[in-house]
Design a protein around this motif. Structure first.
Motif, PDB file in Angstrom:
ATOM      1  N   TYR A   1       0.832  -1.214   0.000  1.00  0.00           N
ATOM      2  CA  TYR A   1       0.000   0.000   0.000  1.00  0.00           C
ATOM      3  C   TYR A   1       0.859   1.254   0.000  1.00  0.00           C
ATOM      4  O   TYR A   1       0.398   2.333  -0.259  1.00  0.00           O
ATOM      5  N   TRP A   2       2.144   1.055   0.301  1.00  0.00           N
ATOM      6  CA  TRP A   2       3.067   2.194   0.327  1.00  0.00           C
ATOM      7  C   TRP A   2       3.679   2.492  -1.041  1.00  0.00           C
ATOM      8  O   TRP A   2       4.419   3.439  -1.199  1.00  0.00           O
ATOM      9  N   ILE A   3       3.390   1.612  -2.033  1.00  0.00           N
ATOM     10  CA  ILE A   3       3.955   1.814  -3.373  1.00  0.00           C
ATOM     11  C   ILE A   3       3.148   2.909  -4.085  1.00  0.00           C
ATOM     12  O   ILE A   3       1.926   2.816  -4.181  1.00  0.00           O
ATOM     13  N   GLU A   4       3.856   3.956  -4.509  1.00  0.00           N
ATOM     14  CA  GLU A   4       3.120   5.093  -5.077  1.00  0.00           C
ATOM     15  C   GLU A   4       2.711   4.861  -6.526  1.00  0.00           C
ATOM     16  O   GLU A   4       1.603   5.194  -6.938  1.00  0.00           O
ATOM     17  N   GLU A   5       3.624   4.298  -7.296  1.00  0.00           N
ATOM     18  CA  GLU A   5       3.278   4.062  -8.702  1.00  0.00           C
ATOM     19  C   GLU A   5       3.004   2.595  -8.926  1.00  0.00           C
ATOM     20  O   GLU A   5       3.925   1.791  -9.079  1.00  0.00           O
ATOM     21  N   VAL A   6       1.742   2.265  -8.895  1.00  0.00           N
ATOM     22  CA  VAL A   6       1.372   0.874  -9.074  1.00  0.00           C
ATOM     23  C   VAL A   6       1.197   0.605 -10.562  1.00  0.00           C
ATOM     24  O   VAL A   6       0.498   1.330 -11.264  1.00  0.00           O
ATOM     25  N   ARG A   7       1.906  -0.433 -11.027  1.00  0.00           N
ATOM     26  CA  ARG A   7       1.795  -0.781 -12.449  1.00  0.00           C
ATOM     27  C   ARG A   7       0.635  -1.752 -12.645  1.00  0.00           C
ATOM     28  O   ARG A   7       0.212  -2.413 -11.687  1.00  0.00           O
TER      29      ARG A   7
ATOM     30  N   ILE B   1      -7.074  -8.651 -10.530  1.00  0.00           N
ATOM     31  CA  ILE B   1      -7.292  -9.065  -9.146  1.00  0.00           C
ATOM     32  C   ILE B   1      -6.288  -8.340  -8.263  1.00  0.00           C
ATOM     33  O   ILE B   1      -5.088  -8.318  -8.535  1.00  0.00           O
ATOM     34  N   TYR B   2      -6.787  -7.743  -7.199  1.00  0.00           N
ATOM     35  CA  TYR B   2      -5.944  -6.920  -6.342  1.00  0.00           C
ATOM     36  C   TYR B   2      -4.998  -7.760  -5.496  1.00  0.00           C
ATOM     37  O   TYR B   2      -3.851  -7.418  -5.283  1.00  0.00           O
TER      38      TYR B   2
ATOM     39  N   VAL C   1       6.599 -14.355  -6.568  1.00  0.00           N
ATOM     40  CA  VAL C   1       5.624 -13.382  -7.061  1.00  0.00           C
ATOM     41  C   VAL C   1       6.339 -12.082  -7.421  1.00  0.00           C
ATOM     42  O   VAL C   1       6.137 -11.516  -8.504  1.00  0.00           O
ATOM     43  N   ALA C   2       7.211 -11.618  -6.550  1.00  0.00           N
ATOM     44  CA  ALA C   2       7.926 -10.364  -6.783  1.00  0.00           C
ATOM     45  C   ALA C   2       8.775 -10.463  -8.050  1.00  0.00           C
ATOM     46  O   ALA C   2       8.777  -9.557  -8.893  1.00  0.00           O
ATOM     47  N   ARG C   3       9.480 -11.606  -8.176  1.00  0.00           N
ATOM     48  CA  ARG C   3      10.379 -11.772  -9.321  1.00  0.00           C
ATOM     49  C   ARG C   3       9.603 -11.738 -10.632  1.00  0.00           C
ATOM     50  O   ARG C   3       9.993 -11.055 -11.577  1.00  0.00           O
ATOM     51  N   THR C   4       8.465 -12.457 -10.687  1.00  0.00           N
ATOM     52  CA  THR C   4       7.706 -12.508 -11.939  1.00  0.00           C
ATOM     53  C   THR C   4       7.068 -11.159 -12.267  1.00  0.00           C
ATOM     54  O   THR C   4       6.638 -10.940 -13.386  1.00  0.00           O
ATOM     55  N   LYS C   5       7.002 -10.278 -11.254  1.00  0.00           N
ATOM     56  CA  LYS C   5       6.414  -8.966 -11.516  1.00  0.00           C
ATOM     57  C   LYS C   5       7.488  -7.881 -11.543  1.00  0.00           C
ATOM     58  O   LYS C   5       7.182  -6.680 -11.412  1.00  0.00           O
ATOM     59  N   ASN C   6       8.759  -8.304 -11.691  1.00  0.00           N
ATOM     60  CA  ASN C   6       9.887  -7.384 -11.744  1.00  0.00           C
ATOM     61  C   ASN C   6       9.910  -6.410 -10.569  1.00  0.00           C
ATOM     62  O   ASN C   6      10.067  -5.204 -10.736  1.00  0.00           O
ATOM     63  N   ARG C   7       9.730  -6.967  -9.391  1.00  0.00           N
ATOM     64  CA  ARG C   7       9.716  -6.149  -8.175  1.00  0.00           C
ATOM     65  C   ARG C   7      10.607  -6.816  -7.123  1.00  0.00           C
ATOM     66  O   ARG C   7      11.007  -7.979  -7.273  1.00  0.00           O
ATOM     67  N   GLN C   8      10.882  -6.066  -6.089  1.00  0.00           N
ATOM     68  CA  GLN C   8      11.586  -6.635  -4.941  1.00  0.00           C
ATOM     69  C   GLN C   8      10.544  -7.265  -3.997  1.00  0.00           C
ATOM     70  O   GLN C   8       9.419  -6.761  -3.911  1.00  0.00           O
TER      71      GLN C   8
END
Lengths: 245, 406
Positions: free
Chosen positions: B66-72, B223-224, B250-257
């Motif tokens: 919820y702290w991520i400002e730019e949600v892709r 889906i949120y 999950v993070a890796r497949t979405k190019n996130r930490q």
């Protein structure tokens, strides 16, 4: 007769810090097995000090004390506890029975510290209470008995481990004359049966039961005489216990 | 010899009944409160762990932080993502859905009631077992075809339709994401739950119903969050490892930490509650232990009085052959027995109190034998510890002086 007690140049000094008091001054004394001895003297004469040392409750400052052939003068408190338990039977002026225990349990106390098994202990205590004529009272508490009876319990307790020495400190001091006679006659019978009895007293008529009277004054042994005519005791052919109950 | 010392101690304590009891009171209160408090704490921990067990200890939620400002767009989940996760993790991932629910009202001739409609997959019953009391559960076809079928809880069915049997076959309309939809009731279920969960959730005013989760993603299929259950047979370590691996994947497949995702697992919640509760009960038990200390001081005090009163006895015993050790053990046994009896009474009192409380709130009470043993041991240790000084004093008495003591 073999030697039971030998004191050699025994000295007791009380050091109270500022004051040094000479309690006993070079006492030499031998008591043989089977003797019936009175130690007499006024208060402050040193007889209580001697009694404490003879009883291994206290140790001399100088000199030697052989009890039953062993020098006990330099023993540790715990070694002395053992000696008291095995070699000495105490009888005190104020009986010193443990009030919340039955007289049977009281007689068992020295046997407990001698690590005698409970069943054995009970048997021995019952025998001793029978000997002093109290077998009907074994389950009574000390405060249910008269002074004379209490002192008889104390004598039974003193005999528990069959010690070579019976040491009585003013044993009749808290008793009326009738009870005093009973107790002294009991000691006399124990003596007749071979026990060594030492009685500390300041009363002539008590000392009169004994066969040897040692007198103290100011920490010195000033008299040691044989009593040629000890007080006659009533016949006790029917047995010690039964007559006395 | 020990047994005899204990008998001797008991007779000495009996000789002064009132005093012995008052002395024990400190220990009774101390041990009693320690046991009562740890027992309440353990009962609450058991309660929470039972609730988590019912809710499913292996479950978790993962969503973009919820702290991520730019949600892709890719930070959201798709149904394809869910399928991929199942393929990648296999048996380890027992269940996934979107964790979505809607509320709505069912009205009948008899009454009306608000409901939570949970979107579930057909195998939700494997991870959250329920009894089907009438009709059937949702099946794979219902989910794939996004059929507006529904199973409702038994209590609500009886309330709304008179009986579970009467409910099945009925229809109702609710608004789902702005569209009025007609649902068919195809089954009635009943939850299996512990006394604790029933207590905590029993009075809920809302009914519960399950509908296909595919209804709550449609129409945009974005889906949120991902709601998942790991294999329920996993050990705590395996589960912790799985939770970590899954979030990392999950993070890796979405190019996130991994730290960009918000992950809640029942396991971590449970350990938070558990450590909080054990912290609180340890703190309160610590305070109660102070009363034990006070009790111990009471014992020391009374033993000192007793040693003074019994100076003559000590002198006599020493004259009759008691060694320093014999006297020491006699008095130590006395204080240990005094405090152990106090401890036992305290335990009995605490057990009674806690059981009464448990009965009042109809909770199964937890009293751990280990805690009880510890308490008895501890009270004896308190007795011995606080008995040492008086016993030493007794043992070191000079017999000559002790014999002359009036």
């Amino acid at each position: 007769m073999s030697e039971l007690i030998r004191l050699e140049n025994l000295v007791k000094i009380y050091d109270t810090g500022s004051l040094r008091v000479l309690g006993l001054d070079k006492i030499n004394l031998t008591i043989n097995r089977g003797e019936f001895v009175a130690i007499m003297g006024h208060s402050g004469s040193g007889k209580s000090t001697l009694m404490n040392i003879l009883g291994c409750l206290d140790t001399p400052t100088l000199g030697k004390y052989y009890l039953d052939g062993v020098d006990v003068a330099g023993m540790s408190p715990n070694e002395l506890s053992r000696i008291r338990n095995r070699k000495i039977g105490f009888v005190f002026q104020s009986f010193n029975l443990i009030s919340r225990m039955t007289i049977l349990k009281n007689v068992e106390v020295p046997l407990t510290y001698a690590r005698v098994r409970p069943s054995e202990r009970r048997k021995r205590a019952l025998e001793l209470l029978d000997l002093v004529g109290l077998s009907a009272r074994v389950d009574h508490q000390p405060n249910e008995l008269s002074g004379g009876q209490r002192q008889r319990v104390a004598i039974a307790r003193a005999l528990a481990n069959d010690p070579p020495l019976i040491l009585a400190d003013e044993p009749t001091g808290n008793l009326d004359s009738q009870a005093s006679i009973e107790i002294m006659e009991l000691f006399a019978r124990l003596h007749r049966d071979g026990a060594t009895v030492v009685v500390v007293t300041h009363e002539e008529n008590i000392a009169a039961y004994t066969h040897r009277i040692i007198t103290f004054n100011d920490g010195r042994l000033i008299g040691d005489r044989i009593n040629e005519t000890p007080t006659e005791i009533s016949e006790a052919d029917a047995g010690l216990g039964r007559r006395m109950s | 010899m020990l047994l005899e010392n204990m008998k001797m101690a008991l007779s000495a304590l009996r000789a002064n009944k009132m005093r012995s009891f008052l002395t024990m009171l400190g220990i009774i209160i101390g041990i009693g409160s320690v046991i009562a408090i740890t027992s309440v704490g353990d009962t609450m921990r058991k309660m929470f762990s039972d609730i988590y067990q019912d809710v499913g200890v292996t479950q978790g939620y993962i969503s973009i932080g919820y702290w991520i400002e730019e949600v892709r767009d890719s930070d959201y989940f798709t149904m394809d993502d869910m399928e991929t996760y199942k393929e990648v993790f296999g048996d380890k991932l027992a269940y996934v859905d979107s964790g979505s629910s809607v509320t709505g009202e069912i009205a009948t001739d008899i009454t009306k009631k608000n409901f939570y409609f949970y979107g579930i997959d057909y195998n939700y019953i494997d991870v959250q077992p329920v009894n089907i009391v009438y009709g059937r559960y949702l099946n794979e076809a219902d989910v794939l075809a996004r059929k507006p079928n529904c199973v409702i809880d038994r209590a609500s069915a009886e309330e709304l339709y008179g009986s579970a049997a009467a409910a099945v076959g009925r229809t109702f309309r609710i608004t789902v994401y702005g569209n009025v939809t007609e649902f068919n009731i195809i089954g009635v279920f009943e939850k299996e739950q512990s006394a604790f969960t029933a207590l905590m959730t029993g009075s809920s005013a809302n009914g519960e119903a399950y509908i296909p989760w595919t209804l709550l993603t449609w129409p945009n299929d974005r889906i949120y969050q991902c709601h998942f259950f790991a294999d329920p047979d996993m050990t705590a370590e395996e589960l912790a490892q799985f939770n970590e691996e899954f979030a990392a994947y999950v993070a890796r497949t979405k190019n996130r930490q991994p730290e960009d995702f918000y992950v809640i697992t029942a396991q971590s919640e449970m350990s938070t509650v558990d450590s909080m509760l054990s912290g609180v009960s340890a703190a309160v038990a610590g305070i109660a232990a102070i009363s034990l200390l006070v009790g111990g001081i009471g014992i020391m005090n009374i033993m000192l009085v007793s040693v003074t009163e019994r100076t003559r006895e000590i002198g006599t015993r020493k004259a009759l052959g008691a060694t320093t050790r014999d006297i020491m053990i006699q008095f130590l046994t006395e204080s240990a027995v005094l405090s152990a009896i106090g401890g036992i009474i305290g335990i009995a009192l605490a057990a009674t109190l806690v059981s009464i409380l448990g009965a009042l709130f109809s909770l199964p009470v937890v009293i751990k034998p280990f805690v009880v043993l510890m308490a008895v041991g501890f009270s004896a240790v308190v007795g011995i510890f606080f008995g040492i000084y008086p016993a030493k004093k007794a043992a070191e008495r000079d017999p000559i002086i002790a014999l002359r003591y009036e």
